[in-house]
Design a protein around this motif. Structure first.
Motif, mmCIF file in Angstrom:
data_model
loop_
_atom_site.group_PDB
_atom_site.id
_atom_site.type_symbol
_atom_site.label_atom_id
_atom_site.label_comp_id
_atom_site.label_asym_id
_atom_site.label_seq_id
_atom_site.Cartn_x
_atom_site.Cartn_y
_atom_site.Cartn_z
ATOM 1 N N GLY A 172 0.767 -1.265 -0.003
ATOM 2 C CA GLY A 172 0.112 0.209 0.233
ATOM 3 C C GLY A 172 0.664 1.373 -0.012
ATOM 4 N N VAL A 173 1.871 1.161 0.766
ATOM 5 C CA VAL A 173 2.784 2.344 0.862
ATOM 6 C C VAL A 173 3.501 2.541 -0.677
ATOM 7 C CG1 VAL A 173 5.008 3.444 1.742
ATOM 8 C CG2 VAL A 173 3.263 2.170 3.319
ATOM 9 N N GLN A 174 3.921 1.684 -1.145
ATOM 10 C CA GLN A 174 4.398 1.654 -2.588
ATOM 11 C C GLN A 174 3.774 2.075 -3.477
ATOM 12 O OE1 GLN A 174 6.218 -2.114 -3.713
ATOM 13 N NE2 GLN A 174 7.919 -1.083 -4.750
ATOM 14 N N ALA A 175 2.245 1.571 -3.369
ATOM 15 C CA ALA A 175 1.407 2.265 -4.400
ATOM 16 C C ALA A 175 0.996 3.706 -4.117
ATOM 17 C CB ALA A 175 0.094 1.477 -4.469
ATOM 18 N N ALA A 176 1.012 4.052 -2.928
ATOM 19 C CA ALA A 176 0.300 5.381 -2.595
ATOM 20 C C ALA A 176 1.538 6.428 -2.560
ATOM 21 C CB ALA A 176 -0.177 5.355 -1.303
ATOM 22 N N CYS A 177 2.673 6.279 -2.081
ATOM 23 C CA CYS A 177 3.654 7.158 -1.910
ATOM 24 C C CYS A 177 4.963 7.023 -2.870
ATOM 25 C CB CYS A 177 4.015 7.413 -0.345
ATOM 26 S SG CYS A 177 2.906 8.073 0.559
ATOM 27 N N ASN A 178 5.351 7.580 -3.811
ATOM 28 C CA ASN A 178 6.167 7.738 -4.788
ATOM 29 C C ASN A 178 7.335 8.566 -4.351
ATOM 30 O OD1 ASN A 178 8.103 7.765 -6.849
ATOM 31 N ND2 ASN A 178 6.763 7.412 -8.397
ATOM 32 N N PRO A 179 8.650 8.098 -3.807
ATOM 33 C CA PRO A 179 9.527 9.246 -3.337
ATOM 34 C C PRO A 179 10.130 10.205 -4.660
ATOM 35 C CG PRO A 179 10.337 6.917 -3.284
ATOM 36 C CD PRO A 179 8.972 6.867 -3.751
ATOM 37 N N ASP A 180 9.919 9.694 -5.778
ATOM 38 C CA ASP A 180 10.321 10.857 -6.774
ATOM 39 C C ASP A 180 9.140 11.691 -7.036
ATOM 40 O OD1 ASP A 180 12.805 9.378 -7.448
ATOM 41 O OD2 ASP A 180 11.532 8.124 -8.483
ATOM 42 N N LYS A 181 7.971 11.740 -6.499
ATOM 43 C CA LYS A 181 6.863 12.580 -7.023
ATOM 44 C C LYS A 181 6.181 12.963 -5.574
ATOM 45 C CE LYS A 181 5.231 10.061 -10.860
ATOM 46 N NZ LYS A 181 3.988 9.413 -11.652
ATOM 47 N N ASN A 182 6.410 12.430 -4.607
ATOM 48 C CA ASN A 182 5.759 12.847 -3.377
ATOM 49 C C ASN A 182 6.543 13.417 -2.119
ATOM 50 O OD1 ASN A 182 3.855 10.191 -4.312
ATOM 51 N ND2 ASN A 182 2.625 12.111 -3.696
ATOM 52 N N VAL A 183 7.558 13.444 -2.344
ATOM 53 C CA VAL A 183 8.769 13.943 -1.407
ATOM 54 C C VAL A 183 9.020 15.347 -1.611
ATOM 55 C CG1 VAL A 183 11.179 13.632 -0.254
ATOM 56 C CG2 VAL A 183 9.780 11.539 -0.840
ATOM 57 N N ALA A 224 19.556 19.936 2.704
ATOM 58 C CA ALA A 224 18.795 18.869 3.761
ATOM 59 C C ALA A 224 18.740 17.736 2.928
ATOM 60 C CB ALA A 224 17.412 19.601 3.849
ATOM 61 N N LEU A 225 18.786 16.577 3.530
ATOM 62 C CA LEU A 225 18.773 15.334 3.272
ATOM 63 C C LEU A 225 17.599 14.440 3.921
ATOM 64 C CD1 LEU A 225 21.368 12.766 2.373
ATOM 65 C CD2 LEU A 225 19.905 12.194 3.963
ATOM 66 N N ILE A 226 16.829 13.667 3.132
ATOM 67 C CA ILE A 226 15.754 12.846 3.821
ATOM 68 C C ILE A 226 15.888 11.504 3.316
ATOM 69 C CG2 ILE A 226 14.141 13.538 1.893
ATOM 70 C CD1 ILE A 226 12.014 13.238 4.225
ATOM 71 N N LYS A 227 15.871 10.498 4.108
ATOM 72 C CA LYS A 227 15.480 8.998 3.631
ATOM 73 C C LYS A 227 14.705 8.171 4.346
ATOM 74 C CE LYS A 227 19.480 8.007 6.902
ATOM 75 N NZ LYS A 227 21.046 7.713 6.950
ATOM 76 N N SER A 228 14.311 7.266 3.593
ATOM 77 C CA SER A 228 13.148 6.418 4.254
ATOM 78 C C SER A 228 13.415 5.172 3.229
ATOM 79 C CB SER A 228 11.863 6.938 4.050
ATOM 80 O OG SER A 228 10.939 6.055 4.459
ATOM 81 N N GLY A 229 12.415 4.212 3.590
ATOM 82 C CA GLY A 229 12.400 3.138 2.580
ATOM 83 C C GLY A 229 10.920 2.636 2.410
ATOM 84 N N ILE A 230 10.572 2.112 1.461
ATOM 85 C CA ILE A 230 9.374 1.386 0.871
ATOM 86 C C ILE A 230 9.622 0.202 0.686
ATOM 87 C CG2 ILE A 230 7.299 1.736 -0.598
ATOM 88 C CD1 ILE A 230 7.955 4.912 -0.908
ATOM 89 N N GLY A 231 8.925 -0.834 1.295
ATOM 90 C CA GLY A 231 9.029 -2.305 1.304
ATOM 91 C C GLY A 231 10.543 -2.392 1.372
ATOM 92 N N THR A 232 11.070 -3.180 0.305
ATOM 93 C CA THR A 232 12.511 -3.455 0.591
ATOM 94 C C THR A 232 13.389 -2.538 -0.268
ATOM 95 O OG1 THR A 232 12.359 -5.111 -1.277
ATOM 96 C CG2 THR A 232 12.129 -5.886 0.870
ATOM 97 N N HIS A 233 12.940 -1.358 -0.689
ATOM 98 C CA HIS A 233 13.582 -0.150 -1.503
ATOM 99 C C HIS A 233 13.836 1.039 -0.614
ATOM 100 C CE1 HIS A 233 12.593 -2.679 -4.984
ATOM 101 N NE2 HIS A 233 11.382 -2.861 -4.355
ATOM 102 N N ALA A 234 15.270 0.902 -0.109
ATOM 103 C CA ALA A 234 15.464 2.279 0.618
ATOM 104 C C ALA A 234 15.843 3.316 -0.625
ATOM 105 C CB ALA A 234 16.906 2.081 1.141
ATOM 106 N N TRP A 235 15.550 4.557 -0.239
ATOM 107 C CA TRP A 235 15.862 5.836 -0.809
ATOM 108 C C TRP A 235 16.516 6.857 -0.199
ATOM 109 C CZ3 TRP A 235 12.966 9.745 0.567
ATOM 110 C CH2 TRP A 235 11.608 9.564 1.112
ATOM 111 N N ILE A 236 17.040 7.845 -0.741
ATOM 112 C CA ILE A 236 17.590 9.168 -0.334
ATOM 113 C C ILE A 236 17.308 10.101 -1.213
ATOM 114 C CG2 ILE A 236 19.615 10.502 0.567
ATOM 115 C CD1 ILE A 236 20.966 7.658 1.103
ATOM 116 N N ARG A 237 16.850 11.340 -0.701
ATOM 117 C CA ARG A 237 16.604 12.739 -1.575
ATOM 118 C C ARG A 237 17.339 13.908 -0.816
ATOM 119 N NH1 ARG A 237 15.476 9.052 -4.209
ATOM 120 N NH2 ARG A 237 13.604 8.420 -5.390
ATOM 121 N N THR A 238 17.868 14.577 -1.662
ATOM 122 C CA THR A 238 18.235 15.779 -1.096
ATOM 123 C C THR A 238 17.845 17.188 -1.609
ATOM 124 O OG1 THR A 238 20.025 15.616 -2.817
ATOM 125 C CG2 THR A 238 20.660 14.801 -0.798
ATOM 126 N N SER A 239 17.985 18.239 -0.852
ATOM 127 C CA SER A 239 17.431 19.369 -1.399
ATOM 128 C C SER A 239 18.523 20.123 -2.207
ATOM 129 C CB SER A 239 17.035 20.493 -0.136
ATOM 130 O OG SER A 239 18.310 20.648 0.409
#
Length: 135
Positions: free
Chosen positions: A30-41, A112-127
């Motif tokens: 559900g998280v994977q389908a609902a929140c895309n780190p490329d679009k929703n962060v 700023a840096l933010i990191k999380s994981g969705i399922g088994t996929h970890a990701w990092i985004r920076t400002s």
């Protein structure tokens, strides 16, 4: 009617098993389908007096809360140095904020840096980074 419901349920369970690798749960799907780190962060850094604020979060997601880590980073000669690391669970559509007190008059670069994981996929985004003199 009951046969259709059972068939639809079986199809959903099969799809969940195929789409979520490893030990990920149905909740992760559900998280994977609902929140895309490329679009929703959303992630930003800003100067406020002698403070550097890192602001980040998930926006326009279907789920109510998301766990992640946020920090302010300072550019060094070879890498980025972490400051004021915060981890927890935040509500979607609200920013988590972490604040670093900067000192001195030398111009420095921050992001700023933010990191999380969705399922088994970890990701990092920076400002984007900002160059500021703190004094």
């Amino acid at each position: 009617m009951r046969k259709i419901l059972v068939t639809a349920t079986a199809a959903a369970l099969t799809a969940a098993a195929l789409l979520v690798p490893g030990s990920a749960s149905a909740q992760d799907l559900g998280v994977q389908a609902a929140c895309n780190p490329d679009k929703n962060v959303n992630i930003h850094v800003q100067k406020r007096g002698n403070f550097i604020d890192g602001l980040g979060g998930f926006f326009n997601c279907d789920q109510a809360t998301t766990g992640f880590t946020i920090m302010v980073q300072e550019k060094t000669t070879l890498s980025w140095k972490d400051h004021v690391v915060r981890s927890g669970v935040w509500k979607t559509n609200q920013y988590a904020v972490t604040t670093y007190t900067c000192n001195g008059t030398k111009t420095k670069t921050y992001r700023a840096l933010i990191k999380s994981g969705i399922g088994t996929h970890a990701w990092i985004r920076t400002s984007n980074s900002i160059k500021v003199a703190c004094g």
